[in-house]
Design a protein around this motif. Structure first.
Motif, PDB file in Angstrom:
ATOM      1  N   ARG A   1      62.363  52.604  51.754  1.00 12.95           N
ATOM      2  CA  ARG A   1      62.081  54.026  52.504  1.00 12.95           C
ATOM      3  C   ARG A   1      62.900  55.342  52.364  1.00 12.95           C
ATOM      4  N   TRP A   2      64.036  55.360  51.677  1.00 13.91           N
ATOM      5  CA  TRP A   2      64.675  56.219  50.944  1.00 13.91           C
ATOM      6  C   TRP A   2      63.887  56.853  49.704  1.00 13.91           C
TER       7      TRP A   2
ATOM      8  N   HIS B   1      61.591  57.258  58.169  1.00  7.72           N
ATOM      9  CA  HIS B   1      62.568  56.561  58.507  1.00  7.72           C
ATOM     10  C   HIS B   1      62.435  56.162  60.187  1.00  7.72           C
TER      11      HIS B   1
ATOM     12  N   ARG C   1      61.181  62.213  58.797  1.00  8.72           N
ATOM     13  CA  ARG C   1      61.725  61.775  59.760  1.00  8.72           C
ATOM     14  C   ARG C   1      60.772  60.771  60.272  1.00  8.72           C
TER      15      ARG C   1
ATOM     16  N   ARG D   1      65.038  49.370  53.067  1.00  5.86           N
ATOM     17  CA  ARG D   1      65.968  50.572  53.077  1.00  5.86           C
ATOM     18  C   ARG D   1      65.857  51.310  52.127  1.00  5.86           C
TER      19      ARG D   1
ATOM     20  N   ARG E   1      61.985  57.793  62.917  1.00  5.48           N
ATOM     21  CA  ARG E   1      63.007  58.686  63.820  1.00  5.48           C
ATOM     22  C   ARG E   1      61.583  59.647  64.672  1.00  5.48           C
TER      23      ARG E   1
ATOM     24  N   SER F   1      60.755  58.723  50.941  1.00  5.01           N
ATOM     25  CA  SER F   1      61.115  59.881  51.762  1.00  5.01           C
ATOM     26  C   SER F   1      61.265  60.992  50.959  1.00  5.01           C
TER      27      SER F   1
END
Length: 118
Positions: A38-39, A93, A90, A35, A95, A42
């Motif tokens: 990923r943040w 993540h 997106r 997590r 999405r 991004s």
């Protein structure tokens, strides 16, 4: 005589009687690490691409030797690059890439248009 019970240790402090277990309990899980990765990815990717979109819009706004068509092309390119930045964030993540958040990608081009027309 029994020894008095030791007061509970605050979270994050090592237990000298169980160093290995204490250390393992303080470590996060693989999901937590993924997590965070990923943040970080991004934020870096989206901010870098949005800087490109803002620079393209600023070029259209502040270059005096551009024709009207050149400014329109640069502002359109800025809008496309901004939308690509939001789609990339997106997708990182996991999405759906198409959403109402894509409007945020148009902000650099809209600001550039406002600066060009004023």
């Amino acid at each position: 005589m029994d020894r008095p019970a030791a007061p509970p240790r605050r979270r994050g402090l090592l237990d000298p009687d169980d160093l290995r277990g204490s250390h393992l309990r303080s470590q996060g899980t693989q999901a937590d690490l993924d997590r965070v990765r990923r943040w970080v990815l991004s934020v870096l990717l989206v901010s870098t691409i949005l800087h490109l979109a803002a620079g393209t819009a600023a070029l259209a706004a502040f270059r005096d030797d551009l024709s009207g068509l050149g400014q329109v092309v640069l502002l359109g390119l800025s809008a496309c690059v901004g939308v690509i930045a939001v789609v990339a964030g997106r997708l990182i993540h996991e999405r759906r890439p198409l959403s109402t958040w894509l409007v945020l990608g148009l902000v650099p081009a809209l600001v550039g248009t406002w600066l060009t027309l004023s």
